[in-house]
Design a protein around this motif. Structure first.
Motif, PDB file in Angstrom:
ATOM      1  N   UNK A 139      -3.378  11.591 -11.638  1.00  0.00           N
ATOM      2  CA  UNK A 139      -2.707  11.561 -10.345  1.00  0.00           C
ATOM      3  C   UNK A 139      -2.551  10.112  -9.910  1.00  0.00           C
ATOM      4  N   UNK A 140      -1.766   9.921  -8.856  1.00  0.00           N
ATOM      5  CA  UNK A 140      -1.527   8.602  -8.284  1.00  0.00           C
ATOM      6  C   UNK A 140      -1.619   8.726  -6.772  1.00  0.00           C
ATOM      7  N   UNK A 141      -2.490   7.910  -6.157  1.00  0.00           N
ATOM      8  CA  UNK A 141      -2.689   7.967  -4.710  1.00  0.00           C
ATOM      9  C   UNK A 141      -2.610   6.566  -4.129  1.00  0.00           C
ATOM     10  N   UNK A 142      -2.186   6.498  -2.874  1.00  0.00           N
ATOM     11  CA  UNK A 142      -1.997   5.199  -2.227  1.00  0.00           C
ATOM     12  C   UNK A 142      -2.637   5.200  -0.852  1.00  0.00           C
ATOM     13  N   UNK A 143      -3.351   4.107  -0.540  1.00  0.00           N
ATOM     14  CA  UNK A 143      -3.938   3.899   0.783  1.00  0.00           C
ATOM     15  C   UNK A 143      -3.507   2.526   1.270  1.00  0.00           C
ATOM     16  N   UNK A 144      -2.945   2.487   2.473  1.00  0.00           N
ATOM     17  CA  UNK A 144      -2.428   1.228   2.990  1.00  0.00           C
ATOM     18  C   UNK A 144      -3.192   0.803   4.244  1.00  0.00           C
ATOM     19  N   UNK A 145      -3.420  -0.511   4.361  1.00  0.00           N
ATOM     20  CA  UNK A 145      -3.953  -1.097   5.586  1.00  0.00           C
ATOM     21  C   UNK A 145      -2.845  -1.967   6.168  1.00  0.00           C
ATOM     22  N   UNK A 146      -2.125  -1.408   7.127  1.00  0.00           N
ATOM     23  CA  UNK A 146      -0.967  -2.095   7.704  1.00  0.00           C
ATOM     24  C   UNK A 146      -1.389  -3.442   8.278  1.00  0.00           C
ATOM     25  N   UNK A 147      -0.706  -4.489   7.850  1.00  0.00           N
ATOM     26  CA  UNK A 147      -1.039  -5.838   8.288  1.00  0.00           C
ATOM     27  C   UNK A 147      -1.901  -6.594   7.299  1.00  0.00           C
ATOM     28  N   UNK A 148      -2.425  -5.894   6.292  1.00  0.00           N
ATOM     29  CA  UNK A 148      -3.273  -6.581   5.306  1.00  0.00           C
ATOM     30  C   UNK A 148      -2.782  -6.343   3.877  1.00  0.00           C
ATOM     31  N   UNK A 149      -2.863  -5.101   3.391  1.00  0.00           N
ATOM     32  CA  UNK A 149      -2.493  -4.850   2.006  1.00  0.00           C
ATOM     33  C   UNK A 149      -2.569  -3.379   1.631  1.00  0.00           C
ATOM     34  N   UNK A 150      -2.449  -3.109   0.355  1.00  0.00           N
ATOM     35  CA  UNK A 150      -2.374  -1.737  -0.151  1.00  0.00           C
ATOM     36  C   UNK A 150      -3.284  -1.568  -1.360  1.00  0.00           C
ATOM     37  N   UNK A 151      -3.933  -0.415  -1.428  1.00  0.00           N
ATOM     38  CA  UNK A 151      -4.706  -0.011  -2.606  1.00  0.00           C
ATOM     39  C   UNK A 151      -4.044   1.207  -3.228  1.00  0.00           C
ATOM     40  N   UNK A 152      -3.789   1.133  -4.524  1.00  0.00           N
ATOM     41  CA  UNK A 152      -3.235   2.262  -5.262  1.00  0.00           C
ATOM     42  C   UNK A 152      -4.244   2.685  -6.319  1.00  0.00           C
ATOM     43  N   UNK A 153      -4.499   3.992  -6.392  1.00  0.00           N
ATOM     44  CA  UNK A 153      -5.466   4.544  -7.344  1.00  0.00           C
ATOM     45  C   UNK A 153      -4.729   5.363  -8.401  1.00  0.00           C
ATOM     46  N   UNK A 154      -4.920   4.989  -9.665  1.00  0.00           N
ATOM     47  CA  UNK A 154      -4.386   5.761 -10.786  1.00  0.00           C
ATOM     48  C   UNK A 154      -5.552   6.536 -11.403  1.00  0.00           C
ATOM     49  N   UNK A 155      -5.479   7.856 -11.373  1.00  0.00           N
ATOM     50  CA  UNK A 155      -6.506   8.698 -11.993  1.00  0.00           C
ATOM     51  C   UNK A 155      -5.979   9.203 -13.333  1.00  0.00           C
ATOM     52  N   UNK A 156      -6.709   8.951 -14.404  1.00  0.00           N
ATOM     53  CA  UNK A 156      -6.338   9.397 -15.742  1.00  0.00           C
ATOM     54  C   UNK A 156      -7.393  10.359 -16.259  1.00  0.00           C
TER      55      UNK A 156
END
Length: 479
Positions: A451-468
């Motif tokens: 799966x692919x999931x995304x968490x964003x902190x508006x004003x700072x940056x983004x974390x994207x998680x790739x689950x294999x």
């Protein structure tokens, strides 16, 4: 031929018949076990499976392409793709049968207690998709006996059926996809058939190379016909005009395409490539995560530096065990990471400016001195999954825009268009700026149980998680 191809009424009847059968999903684990010792008998088994399975998958897509909502089926590019799929379907069901003597047929296809021991391990659904349309109901737990046209006892339509009441059933992949065949000298007819079947599949694969961009062009044609501004994502609240339906269809269509191309590519590789100790077809049994990610990082940084005319783009830190390996298709993982890194690199450059690399050293929010904040790629091995986290300080995404990023055709990059004469495969297609990077990457991750999931902190940056899925046991999430 495809330019003048027309679907005859008789062919439509066959398409609707084949489309009434469920598709049969297999797992990466099953594909690896099947192809470890590819004798001509094993390859013939693979040919039998694909001769049965591919017409069903193609028929499902042709039928759906003909029944798309909101007049999308009438777009010129969509009709072109429909004809490609129908032509490939016709070629497969009209393959000349393989003449086998009774003794050869008995040796190849008879069942025994010993054969039962070689049945492949059962596949399981992707846990991320249990409640979605991609959970593959029926894919491996009750799915087809079709004796395909080159084999078996065929009815006039090329399919034989097991029925449970009024429900058509197919033998699940665990029963129809054998791990081994008898060790023997196979007659020249089998060698010739395997070669002819592989040549047919390779031609089909080449025909469908431009499908992604052609479908994207068809959706752009539909948007223009509806007066929709280019760059708007599909399927979001307030979009209207059928966006939800088109978004769901694109997910189904592209997921099916990934599966069809994987099965064909695997079969062609098994028949044409020289044996390699770490590869079964296009599957690398010892895919080195560190090496694949390092190559994707270098490629993404090169594209970034070329695009922004930079001497040195934002740095990317890779934190990954050097010898972490698992069975996977390297091209799929490379594609996912490459697309995500392009997004992160672009976000960082556009937040700080293309000339930020030339700034004098100064204290920065990330604790360094001067230059761009690094993008971090962290890899961790768990019990079930290998998880890759990509973290950037590119300013993040507003919460209101989060639903948009997973929709096709949504882009913040202006002035992009698709060349009508563009013919390239998925991994060569210029998808940056067309709104396909994230949704397609998520489909590639989900195809093998991730799966692919995304968490964003508006004003700072983004974390994207790739689950294999490290266990490689999830079956294809067929729509």
């Amino acid at each position: 031929m495809s330019a003048t191809f027309r679907i005859s009424p008789a062919l439509w009847d066959k398409i609707h018949h084949f489309a009434s059968f469920p598709q049969t999903g297999v797992s990466l684990q099953q594909m690896v076990l099947f192809g470890q010792h590819p004798s001509q008998g094993t390859l013939l088994k693979a040919s039998q499976f694909l001769a049965d399975e591919l017409p069903v998958r193609l028929a499902h897509r042709v039928k759906e392409l003909d029944e798309l909502p909101h007049n999308l089926s009438e777009m010129l590019s969509i009709r072109k793709v429909k004809n490609w799929y129908a032509q490939s379907f016709e070629e497969l069901i009209n393959l000349p049968p393989l003449p086998l003597s009774p003794a050869a047929r008995q040796s190849l296809f008879s069942r025994s207690d010993k054969a039962d021991k070689n049945i492949l391990l059962e596949s399981v659904p992707n846990p991320s998709l249990i409640t979605s349309y991609l959970d593959g109901h029926g894919a491996a737990s009750g799915s087809a006996v079709k004796s395909g046209a080159p084999y078996g006892d065929c009815s006039g339509s090329g399919i034989s059926v097991l029925r449970n009441g009024n429900v058509k059933l197919r033998v699940p992949a665990e029963r129809s996809y054998y791990a081994q065949t008898p060790s023997q000298v196979y007659p020249p007819e089998i060698h010739d058939f395997n070669a002819r079947f592989t040549k047919t599949l390779d031609a089909i694969k080449r025909r469908h190379d431009p499908t992604v961009t052609t479908v994207a062009q068809g959706v752009l044609e539909w948007q223009r016909a509806k007066g929709i501004k280019p760059g708007m994502g599909l399927g979001v609240s307030g979009y209207g005009l059928g966006g939800d339906d088109v978004q769901a269809w694109l997910d189904r269509f592209y997921m099916s395409r990934i599966g069809i191309r994987f099965l064909i590519g695997q079969h062609v590789a098994l028949n044409t490539q020289q044996p390699h100790k770490d590869y079964v077809g296009i599957i690398c049994t010892q895919a080195n995560v560190h090496d694949i990610l390092q190559e994707a990082i270098e490629n993404a940084r090169f594209v970034c530096e070329e695009h922004y005319a930079m001497f040195r783009g934002p740095p990317v830190q890779l934190i990954c065990p050097a010898h972490l390996t698992f069975p996977y298709v390297p091209g799929h993982l490379s594609h996912i990471v490459f697309e995500l890194l392009k997004n992160s690199l672009r976000a960082v450059v556009e937040r700080f400016g293309a000339d930020y690399e030339d700034h004098l050293p100064k204290e920065t929010s990330h604790g360094g001195h001067g230059g761009y904040p690094p993008i971090k790629v962290i890899v961790v091995e768990g019990r079930e999954d290998i998880t890759i986290k990509i973290s950037d300080e590119g300013g993040g995404i507003p919460r209101s825009a989060i639903p948009l990023i997973w929709t096709y055709m949504y882009t913040t990059m202006a002035g992009q268009s698709i060349d009508q004469d563009f013919h390239a495969s998925d991994f060569q297609a210029p998808m940056a700026g067309f709104g396909y990077g994230l949704p397609l990457s998520r489909l590639y991750a989900r195809y093998f149980g991730g799966d692919l999931r995304l968490i964003s902190m508006d004003g700072f940056g983004t974390d994207v998680y790739i689950h294999l899925n490290k266990l490689s046991s999830s079956r294809e999430p067929l729509p």
